[in-house]
Scaffold this active site. Structure first.
Site, PDB file in Angstrom:
ATOM      1  N   TYR A 123       0.834  -1.205   0.000  1.00 32.98           N
ATOM      2  CA  TYR A 123       0.000   0.000   0.000  1.00 32.98           C
ATOM      3  C   TYR A 123       0.871   1.258   0.000  1.00 32.98           C
ATOM      4  CZ  TYR A 123      -3.906   3.068   1.347  1.00 32.98           C
ATOM      5  OH  TYR A 123      -4.864   4.062   1.380  1.00 32.98           O
TER       6      TYR A 123
ATOM      7  N   LYS B 146       1.116   4.201  -2.939  1.00 29.36           N
ATOM      8  CA  LYS B 146       0.813   5.611  -2.675  1.00 29.36           C
ATOM      9  C   LYS B 146       2.037   6.501  -2.887  1.00 29.36           C
ATOM     10  CE  LYS B 146      -3.527   4.971  -1.670  1.00 29.36           C
ATOM     11  NZ  LYS B 146      -4.592   5.451  -2.578  1.00 29.36           N
TER      12      LYS B 146
END
Length: 253
Positions: free
Chosen positions: A161, A165
């Site tokens: 994740y 990002k």
């Protein structure tokens, strides 16, 4: 004389608009007068979002629902074709769709890594690509990508994740540079700890521990992010591009 809303006549697309931040963003843009296309991965997924838009005061923008898997090029292409055939243009693009498959790095499979990067980063690439020409023609278009503070700080148990990002920030800066000559701005909003259905399931101990790390002593609300996105889509943000705006109550400062 009727008051003209700031985004009247604009067409917006918000991915992942079925709940939480995406729903709040879609409602905020519609409240400012935009016609908002709201995407989710299943039919009926955006029903509550459309109901919230329909309940806005008279003269506000309208909502439309679409089903799309942003990780699937064919699905994105079909969605973009439909929107452009119906609306003719898109000036505001908010990439919010995202997934998590958390786990410690030593146990994380390549499949879990690819699934998260495929939606959160490659998916944004595909959606931006599908609408790039119409955005470039608009002269004052906006791309706002919803990132996360973990893209700046990293986070144990979220290597996939955090990587997705962090990559989103690099992608956005590149878009900002390539399309600046067309008047198109591209920015990232990086939320901190936002109170959603997912965070409500955490134990009181974990929540209290997290609160201690936030100087403003409260969790963010989806509306806090929506207001920031709305600002970046407005004329007031016309000279802001390539930036990552952190909205976290001071947590990462």
């Amino acid at each position: 004389m009727s008051h003209v809303l700031p985004l009247s006549g604009k067409t917006a697309l918000v991915t992942g608009a079925s709940r939480g931040i995406g729903r709040a963003v879609a409602v905020a843009l519609a409240s400012a007068g935009a016609t908002v296309y709201c995407t989710s991965t299943k039919a009926g997924g955006c029903d509550e979002t459309l109901a919230a838009i329909a309940a806005l005061p008279a003269g506000s923008g309208a909502g439309r629902a679409l089903v799309v898997d942003v990780a699937d090029p064919a699905s994105v292409e079909a969605m973009a074709k439909h929107v452009l055939a119906e609306a003719g243009k898109v000036e505001l693009l908010v990439n919010n769709a995202g997934v998590t498959r958390d786990g410690l790095f030593l146990r994380m499979s390549a499949e879990d890594f690819d699934a998260v990067v495929g939606t959160n980063l490659r998916g944004v690439f595909l959606v931006c690509k599908a609408f790039a020409r119409t955005l470039a023609k608009a002269k004052d278009a906006r791309i706002v990508n919803v990132g996360s503070v973990v893209g700046l700080t990293g986070n144990a148990g979220q290597a996939n994740y955090a990587a997705s990002k962090a990559g989103l920030i690099g992608l956005t800066k590149s878009l900002a540079q390539e399309f600046a000559g067309r008047g198109l701005t591209a920015n990232v909003v990086a939320p901190g700890f936002i109170a959603t259905d997912m965070t409500a399931a955490l134990s009181p101990e974990i929540r209290d521990g997290m609160l201690k790390t936030i100087p403003l002593q409260r969790f963010g609300a989806p509306e806090d992010i929506a207001k920031t996105v709305l600002f970046l889509c407005s004329d007031g943000a016309a000279y802001i591009t390539g930036q990552t705006l952190v909205v976290d109550g001071g947590m990462t400062m």
